[in-house]
Design a protein around this motif. Structure first.
Motif, PDB file in Angstrom:
ATOM      1  N   GLU A  34      23.430 -34.430  35.881  1.00  0.00           N
ATOM      2  CA  GLU A  34      23.326 -33.194  36.660  1.00  0.00           C
ATOM      3  C   GLU A  34      24.118 -32.051  36.029  1.00  0.00           C
ATOM      4  OE1 GLU A  34      23.991 -33.605  40.875  1.00  0.00           O
ATOM      5  OE2 GLU A  34      22.859 -35.483  40.934  1.00  0.00           O
ATOM      6  N   GLY A  35      24.843 -32.342  34.957  1.00  0.00           N
ATOM      7  CA  GLY A  35      25.585 -31.306  34.255  1.00  0.00           C
ATOM      8  C   GLY A  35      26.918 -30.942  34.876  1.00  0.00           C
ATOM      9  N   LEU A  36      27.404 -31.770  35.787  1.00  0.00           N
ATOM     10  CA  LEU A  36      28.658 -31.463  36.460  1.00  0.00           C
ATOM     11  C   LEU A  36      29.872 -32.016  35.734  1.00  0.00           C
ATOM     12  CD1 LEU A  36      27.470 -32.025  40.118  1.00  0.00           C
ATOM     13  CD2 LEU A  36      27.923 -29.839  38.997  1.00  0.00           C
ATOM     14  N   VAL A  37      29.677 -33.066  34.925  1.00  0.00           N
ATOM     15  CA  VAL A  37      30.759 -33.627  34.128  1.00  0.00           C
ATOM     16  C   VAL A  37      30.229 -33.910  32.730  1.00  0.00           C
ATOM     17  CG1 VAL A  37      31.877 -34.688  36.140  1.00  0.00           C
ATOM     18  CG2 VAL A  37      30.342 -36.065  34.728  1.00  0.00           C
ATOM     19  N   ALA A  38      31.151 -34.075  31.799  1.00  0.00           N
ATOM     20  CA  ALA A  38      30.782 -34.435  30.429  1.00  0.00           C
ATOM     21  C   ALA A  38      31.768 -35.475  29.932  1.00  0.00           C
ATOM     22  CB  ALA A  38      30.814 -33.206  29.525  1.00  0.00           C
ATOM     23  N   VAL A  40      33.623 -37.338  26.844  1.00  0.00           N
ATOM     24  CA  VAL A  40      34.040 -37.119  25.469  1.00  0.00           C
ATOM     25  C   VAL A  40      34.592 -38.448  24.964  1.00  0.00           C
ATOM     26  CG1 VAL A  40      35.573 -35.834  23.938  1.00  0.00           C
ATOM     27  CG2 VAL A  40      34.614 -34.719  25.978  1.00  0.00           C
ATOM     28  N   ALA A  41      33.951 -38.995  23.931  1.00  0.00           N
ATOM     29  CA  ALA A  41      34.343 -40.309  23.406  1.00  0.00           C
ATOM     30  C   ALA A  41      35.831 -40.342  23.089  1.00  0.00           C
ATOM     31  CB  ALA A  41      33.532 -40.649  22.164  1.00  0.00           C
ATOM     32  N   GLY A  42      36.500 -41.355  23.600  1.00  0.00           N
ATOM     33  CA  GLY A  42      37.910 -41.543  23.332  1.00  0.00           C
ATOM     34  C   GLY A  42      38.840 -40.660  24.149  1.00  0.00           C
ATOM     35  N   LYS A  43      38.297 -39.721  24.908  1.00  0.00           N
ATOM     36  CA  LYS A  43      39.144 -38.805  25.683  1.00  0.00           C
ATOM     37  C   LYS A  43      38.920 -38.912  27.186  1.00  0.00           C
ATOM     38  CE  LYS A  43      39.956 -35.539  22.041  1.00  0.00           C
ATOM     39  NZ  LYS A  43      40.122 -34.164  21.664  1.00  0.00           N
ATOM     40  N   GLY A  44      37.694 -39.204  27.598  1.00  0.00           N
ATOM     41  CA  GLY A  44      37.433 -39.352  29.026  1.00  0.00           C
ATOM     42  C   GLY A  44      36.297 -38.472  29.519  1.00  0.00           C
ATOM     43  N   THR A  45      36.221 -38.370  30.830  1.00  0.00           N
ATOM     44  CA  THR A  45      35.177 -37.590  31.492  1.00  0.00           C
ATOM     45  C   THR A  45      35.822 -36.381  32.148  1.00  0.00           C
ATOM     46  OG1 THR A  45      33.910 -39.613  31.896  1.00  0.00           O
ATOM     47  CG2 THR A  45      33.326 -37.680  33.200  1.00  0.00           C
ATOM     48  N   PHE A  46      35.272 -35.212  31.846  1.00  0.00           N
ATOM     49  CA  PHE A  46      35.827 -33.943  32.307  1.00  0.00           C
ATOM     50  C   PHE A  46      34.823 -33.188  33.159  1.00  0.00           C
ATOM     51  CE2 PHE A  46      37.899 -35.083  28.390  1.00  0.00           C
ATOM     52  CZ  PHE A  46      39.228 -34.737  28.587  1.00  0.00           C
ATOM     53  N   VAL A  47      35.344 -32.395  34.096  1.00  0.00           N
ATOM     54  CA  VAL A  47      34.497 -31.475  34.848  1.00  0.00           C
ATOM     55  C   VAL A  47      34.048 -30.402  33.868  1.00  0.00           C
ATOM     56  CG1 VAL A  47      34.415 -29.810  36.751  1.00  0.00           C
ATOM     57  CG2 VAL A  47      35.753 -31.921  36.994  1.00  0.00           C
ATOM     58  N   THR A  48      32.744 -30.165  33.804  1.00  0.00           N
ATOM     59  CA  THR A  48      32.224 -29.188  32.851  1.00  0.00           C
ATOM     60  C   THR A  48      32.486 -27.765  33.321  1.00  0.00           C
ATOM     61  OG1 THR A  48      30.059 -29.213  33.912  1.00  0.00           O
ATOM     62  CG2 THR A  48      30.356 -30.678  32.033  1.00  0.00           C
ATOM     63  N   GLU A  49      32.401 -26.849  32.375  1.00  0.00           N
ATOM     64  CA  GLU A  49      32.460 -25.444  32.755  1.00  0.00           C
ATOM     65  C   GLU A  49      31.264 -25.203  33.633  1.00  0.00           C
ATOM     66  OE1 GLU A  49      33.000 -22.580  29.672  1.00  0.00           O
ATOM     67  OE2 GLU A  49      34.334 -23.909  28.562  1.00  0.00           O
ATOM     68  N   LYS A  50      31.504 -24.607  34.744  1.00  0.00           N
ATOM     69  CA  LYS A  50      30.448 -24.476  35.737  1.00  0.00           C
ATOM     70  C   LYS A  50      29.309 -23.607  35.245  1.00  0.00           C
ATOM     71  CE  LYS A  50      33.395 -25.344  39.647  1.00  0.00           C
ATOM     72  NZ  LYS A  50      33.956 -24.840  40.870  1.00  0.00           N
ATOM     73  N   ASN A  51      28.154 -24.200  35.235  1.00  0.00           N
ATOM     74  CA  ASN A  51      26.925 -23.471  34.977  1.00  0.00           C
ATOM     75  C   ASN A  51      26.505 -22.905  36.329  1.00  0.00           C
ATOM     76  OD1 ASN A  51      24.215 -22.763  34.861  1.00  0.00           O
ATOM     77  ND2 ASN A  51      23.768 -24.290  33.314  1.00  0.00           N
ATOM     78  N   LYS A  52      26.741 -21.618  36.533  1.00  0.00           N
ATOM     79  CA  LYS A  52      26.532 -21.015  37.846  1.00  0.00           C
ATOM     80  C   LYS A  52      25.112 -21.206  38.358  1.00  0.00           C
ATOM     81  CE  LYS A  52      30.225 -17.830  37.262  1.00  0.00           C
ATOM     82  NZ  LYS A  52      31.007 -16.915  37.949  1.00  0.00           N
ATOM     83  N   GLU A  53      24.139 -21.152  37.476  1.00  0.00           N
ATOM     84  CA  GLU A  53      22.754 -21.332  37.903  1.00  0.00           C
ATOM     85  C   GLU A  53      22.499 -22.760  38.358  1.00  0.00           C
ATOM     86  OE1 GLU A  53      19.374 -19.972  39.255  1.00  0.00           O
ATOM     87  OE2 GLU A  53      20.882 -18.692  38.342  1.00  0.00           O
ATOM     88  N   GLY A 113      37.249 -28.369  33.402  1.00  0.00           N
ATOM     89  CA  GLY A 113      38.122 -28.940  32.388  1.00  0.00           C
ATOM     90  C   GLY A 113      39.020 -30.055  32.890  1.00  0.00           C
ATOM     91  N   GLU A 114      39.006 -30.291  34.200  1.00  0.00           N
ATOM     92  CA  GLU A 114      39.873 -31.333  34.761  1.00  0.00           C
ATOM     93  C   GLU A 114      39.368 -32.719  34.372  1.00  0.00           C
ATOM     94  OE1 GLU A 114      41.784 -32.471  39.093  1.00  0.00           O
ATOM     95  OE2 GLU A 114      40.963 -30.469  38.765  1.00  0.00           O
ATOM     96  N   LEU A 115      40.303 -33.571  34.000  1.00  0.00           N
ATOM     97  CA  LEU A 115      39.992 -34.939  33.596  1.00  0.00           C
ATOM     98  C   LEU A 115      39.825 -35.805  34.834  1.00  0.00           C
ATOM     99  CD1 LEU A 115      39.797 -37.128  31.352  1.00  0.00           C
ATOM    100  CD2 LEU A 115      42.288 -37.372  31.567  1.00  0.00           C
ATOM    101  N   LEU A 116      38.696 -36.523  34.904  1.00  0.00           N
ATOM    102  CA  LEU A 116      38.484 -37.477  35.987  1.00  0.00           C
ATOM    103  C   LEU A 116      39.172 -38.791  35.627  1.00  0.00           C
ATOM    104  CD1 LEU A 116      34.683 -36.984  36.804  1.00  0.00           C
ATOM    105  CD2 LEU A 116      36.646 -35.863  37.844  1.00  0.00           C
TER     106      LEU A 116
END
Length: 126
Positions: A63-67, A69-82, A33-36
């Motif tokens: 790679e699914g590590l960040v996402a 969000v238009a107008g908000k920025g790039t966030f660390v995604t909830e960790k997909n443990k697999e 959830g941290e904003l880059l």
């Protein structure tokens, strides 16, 4: 977030950025959830092209590590443990490949390496 790039390393700058951010995510230094930093802000801080920074972020998103969000920025995604486990397994495979090559260069047998592994594998366990 602390990043640095080296023009002399031979590794593409976007790759350096991507690997440093990935390492910080996988280690937990960057939390879910941290904003880059924005692409423009990071490019300005590192004195590099916005296109270079965008490529690093795009690859992290693939790679699914960040996402993003238009107008908000790039966030660390909830960790997909697999997915994280898979990334770490690939890194471990590379280390084992390197260890095997170095062991062969030193003339060590497979049994010698297994003996070393057995010796160190139990360390830290009580």
């Amino acid at each position: 977030m602390n990043l640095s790039v080296s023009l002399a390393s031979g590794e593409p700058i976007y790759q350096q950025i991507k690997e440093q951010i990935k390492r910080q995510i996988l280690s937990g230094e960057l939390r879910e959830g941290e904003l880059l930093p924005s692409i423009r802000h990071l490019a300005a801080d590192l004195n590099i092209s916005v296109i270079t920074t965008k490529r690093a972020y795009d690859e992290l998103e693939q790679e699914g590590l960040v996402a993003s969000v238009a107008g908000k920025g790039t966030f660390v995604t909830e960790k997909n443990k697999e997915a994280i486990r898979e990334v770490k397994l690939r890194q471990l495979e590379e280390q084992v490949r390197s260890l095997a090559a170095e062991s062969r260069m030193l003339g060590l047998s497979k049994q010698d390496v297994i003996g070393l592994f057995d010796l160190f594998f139990g360390e830290g366990r009580h």
